[in-house]
Write a protein that holds these residues in place. Sequence first.
Motif, short mmCIF file in Angstrom:
data_model
loop_
_atom_site.label_atom_id
_atom_site.label_comp_id
_atom_site.label_asym_id
_atom_site.label_seq_id
_atom_site.Cartn_x
_atom_site.Cartn_y
_atom_site.Cartn_z
N TRP A 1 0.81 -1.22 0.00
CA TRP A 1 0.00 0.00 0.00
C TRP A 1 0.84 1.26 0.00
O TRP A 1 0.46 2.26 -0.57
CB TRP A 1 -0.96 0.00 1.18
CG TRP A 1 -0.30 0.12 2.51
CD1 TRP A 1 0.15 -0.90 3.29
CD2 TRP A 1 0.01 1.32 3.21
NE1 TRP A 1 0.70 -0.42 4.43
CE2 TRP A 1 0.64 0.95 4.41
CE3 TRP A 1 -0.18 2.66 2.95
CZ2 TRP A 1 1.08 1.88 5.33
CZ3 TRP A 1 0.24 3.59 3.88
CH2 TRP A 1 0.87 3.19 5.06
N TYR A 2 2.00 1.26 0.62
CA TYR A 2 2.78 2.48 0.75
C TYR A 2 3.51 2.84 -0.54
O TYR A 2 4.12 3.89 -0.63
CB TYR A 2 3.75 2.40 1.92
CG TYR A 2 4.66 1.19 1.89
CD1 TYR A 2 5.83 1.21 1.15
CD2 TYR A 2 4.35 0.05 2.59
CE1 TYR A 2 6.66 0.12 1.11
CE2 TYR A 2 5.18 -1.05 2.56
CZ TYR A 2 6.33 -1.01 1.82
OH TYR A 2 7.15 -2.10 1.78
N ARG B 1 -3.67 8.59 0.43
CA ARG B 1 -4.06 7.34 1.06
C ARG B 1 -4.77 7.65 2.38
O ARG B 1 -4.38 8.57 3.10
CB ARG B 1 -2.85 6.46 1.34
CG ARG B 1 -2.16 5.99 0.08
CD ARG B 1 -0.97 5.10 0.37
NE ARG B 1 0.04 5.65 1.25
CZ ARG B 1 1.02 6.47 0.88
NH1 ARG B 1 1.12 6.86 -0.37
NH2 ARG B 1 1.91 6.91 1.75
N LEU C 1 -6.34 5.46 5.81
CA LEU C 1 -6.48 4.20 6.53
C LEU C 1 -7.44 4.44 7.68
O LEU C 1 -7.19 5.30 8.53
CB LEU C 1 -5.13 3.73 7.07
CG LEU C 1 -5.15 2.58 8.07
CD1 LEU C 1 -5.62 1.29 7.40
CD2 LEU C 1 -3.77 2.39 8.69
N ALA D 1 -9.57 2.38 10.72
CA ALA D 1 -9.63 1.06 11.34
C ALA D 1 -9.87 1.13 12.83
O ALA D 1 -9.52 2.10 13.48
CB ALA D 1 -8.33 0.30 11.07
N LEU E 1 -8.24 -0.26 15.61
CA LEU E 1 -6.92 -0.86 15.81
C LEU E 1 -6.71 -1.42 17.21
O LEU E 1 -5.66 -1.99 17.50
CB LEU E 1 -5.83 0.16 15.47
CG LEU E 1 -5.85 0.60 14.00
CD1 LEU E 1 -4.82 1.70 13.77
CD2 LEU E 1 -5.59 -0.58 13.08
N VAL F 1 2.61 3.10 11.72
CA VAL F 1 1.62 3.86 10.95
C VAL F 1 1.86 5.35 11.14
O VAL F 1 1.84 6.13 10.18
CB VAL F 1 0.18 3.48 11.38
CG1 VAL F 1 -0.84 4.31 10.63
CG2 VAL F 1 -0.07 2.00 11.17
N LEU G 1 1.98 8.18 8.20
CA LEU G 1 0.70 8.83 7.96
C LEU G 1 0.34 9.77 9.11
O LEU G 1 0.76 9.57 10.24
CB LEU G 1 -0.40 7.78 7.81
CG LEU G 1 -0.22 6.75 6.70
CD1 LEU G 1 -1.30 5.68 6.78
CD2 LEU G 1 -0.23 7.41 5.33
N ASP H 1 -2.35 11.45 11.74
CA ASP H 1 -3.55 11.07 12.48
C ASP H 1 -4.56 12.20 12.27
O ASP H 1 -4.33 13.34 12.67
CB ASP H 1 -3.19 10.91 13.95
CG ASP H 1 -4.33 10.39 14.81
OD1 ASP H 1 -5.51 10.62 14.45
OD2 ASP H 1 -4.04 9.78 15.85
N SER I 1 -3.98 9.35 7.35
CA SER I 1 -3.89 9.67 5.92
C SER I 1 -2.52 10.24 5.61
O SER I 1 -1.77 10.63 6.50
CB SER I 1 -4.97 10.68 5.52
OG SER I 1 -4.67 11.96 6.06
#
Length: 84
Positions: A2-3, A9, A11, A13, A15, A27, A31, A33, A51
């Motif tokens: 994915w990266y 992008r 993400l 979830a 977690l 993460v 990316l 927060d 993202s």
Amino acid sequence: MWYLYPGPRVLMADLNAVEGSWELQPVRNDLQDAWFAAGNPSADRIDYIFSTPLPVARAYKVPSDASDHDAVMSWVGLEPASAP
């Protein structure tokens, strides 16, 4: 992987990890927060929206009786050029 994708992008979830958990560090290294990008202080949460550097208008917790915790919702723009 994915990266390797060059575009924006996101993400999202559940977690099952609190903000300071070491499990989130890989993460967080790549990316942003969305919670903090929206200007929020730390909060008790295990749902996340991460993202690439994108503009985030707001992020907030949504109370839910369907789960054992609150969900997280965020407004994320998909135009990296307009990111702060």
